[in-house]
Design a protein around this motif. Structure first.
Motif, short mmCIF file in Angstrom:
data_model
loop_
_atom_site.label_atom_id
_atom_site.label_comp_id
_atom_site.label_asym_id
_atom_site.label_seq_id
_atom_site.Cartn_x
_atom_site.Cartn_y
_atom_site.Cartn_z
N GLN A 245 0.85 -1.19 0.00
CA GLN A 245 0.00 0.00 0.00
C GLN A 245 0.88 1.24 0.00
N HIS A 246 0.31 2.32 -0.50
CA HIS A 246 0.98 3.62 -0.38
C HIS A 246 0.69 4.18 1.01
N ARG A 247 1.71 4.76 1.61
CA ARG A 247 1.52 5.37 2.92
C ARG A 247 0.38 6.39 2.86
N ARG A 248 -0.51 6.34 3.84
CA ARG A 248 -1.67 7.23 3.91
C ARG A 248 -2.52 7.20 2.64
N ASP B 296 -1.60 7.70 -0.25
CA ASP B 296 -1.16 8.75 -1.17
C ASP B 296 -0.34 8.12 -2.29
N PRO B 297 -0.86 8.15 -3.54
CA PRO B 297 -0.16 7.48 -4.64
C PRO B 297 1.22 8.08 -4.92
N LEU B 298 1.50 9.25 -4.38
CA LEU B 298 2.84 9.84 -4.57
C LEU B 298 3.86 9.23 -3.62
N GLU B 299 3.38 8.54 -2.58
CA GLU B 299 4.30 7.90 -1.63
C GLU B 299 4.70 6.53 -2.19
N PRO B 300 5.90 6.05 -1.84
CA PRO B 300 6.30 4.72 -2.33
C PRO B 300 5.42 3.63 -1.72
N GLU B 301 5.33 2.51 -2.42
CA GLU B 301 4.57 1.38 -1.88
C GLU B 301 5.40 0.65 -0.84
N LEU B 302 4.76 0.29 0.25
CA LEU B 302 5.41 -0.49 1.30
C LEU B 302 4.51 -1.68 1.64
N ALA C 75 4.76 -2.81 7.30
CA ALA C 75 5.65 -1.66 7.51
C ALA C 75 4.84 -0.37 7.60
N LEU C 76 3.53 -0.50 7.64
CA LEU C 76 2.61 0.65 7.70
C LEU C 76 1.65 0.47 8.86
#
Lengths: 127, 127
Positions: B68-71, B73-79, B83-84
């Motif tokens: 998933q993207h953090r929060r 937000d598609p601009l954040e890297p996928e983790l 890890a989230l």
């Protein structure tokens, strides 16, 4: 509330402690958090050296009293179960922050976990 | 492992947040942790001013992706989900350390909780 919540473990703990021991004794040893292989992609981004929170199930919990002596020591004052970290609690869930020593595939080697061998793991989160 | 773990909430959260909001926004407000009255004795020893850990169920969780993207937000890297702290996870359990502002009967007024209104509470522990 009569609702019931059902969870499916994401993995389990492997270590040398089949029977209850002092939490500090268990924490000093290395444990393996074996995550189910089909969930391995969920570990992406976790790294050795980090601290993570492990949420697990006290599968050896013996039921609970609402008031208990700390560490089961009758010389200690009685406290409410929610003021204690006793495994004998209404929902026997343990939460411990551990250090990740190594990650290999879907297995995390960690130090600081106080779970017994075979404990079902419910979640892993950033600490 | 096919085992299934069943839990019964010990209470629920009351606050002004019926819909998802920024965790920081929710944490800044006061929430009430309403423990079932028949478990009140389990709170013995908890005091205003202390920090406690609240374990709760993300009852508005929408299922999960392993990455998933953090929060969101598609601009954040996928983790990986582990890890989230996303509520959309295999076992949607939240763990938050909160400050106890006041205890009245079986109700704890707390600050720092990021649970939505109505979230089932699974456990309270010393932080």
């Amino acid at each position: 509330m009569d609702e019931i919540i059902t969870l499916t473990p994401i993995g389990h703990v492997e270590n040398a402690f089949d029977e209850r021991a002092e939490p500090d004794t268990i924490r000093a040893q290395v444990s393996r958090v074996v995550v189910d292989a089909d969930l391995q992609a969920g570990l992406l981004g976790l790294q050795a050296g980090e601290q993570v929170m492990v949420v697990y199930y006290f599968h050896r919990s013996r039921g609970f009293d609402l008031r208990q002596h700390r560490r089961g020591d009758p010389l200690e004052p009685e406290l409410g179960v929610f003021a204690l970290r006793s495994p004998d609690r209404p929902n026997p869930i343990g939460v411990t922050v551990v250090e990740v020593l190594e990650i290999e595939g879907s297995v995390l080697k960690v130090r600081g976990l106080d779970a017994l061998n075979g404990s079902p793991v419910l979640d892993i989160k950033p600490a």
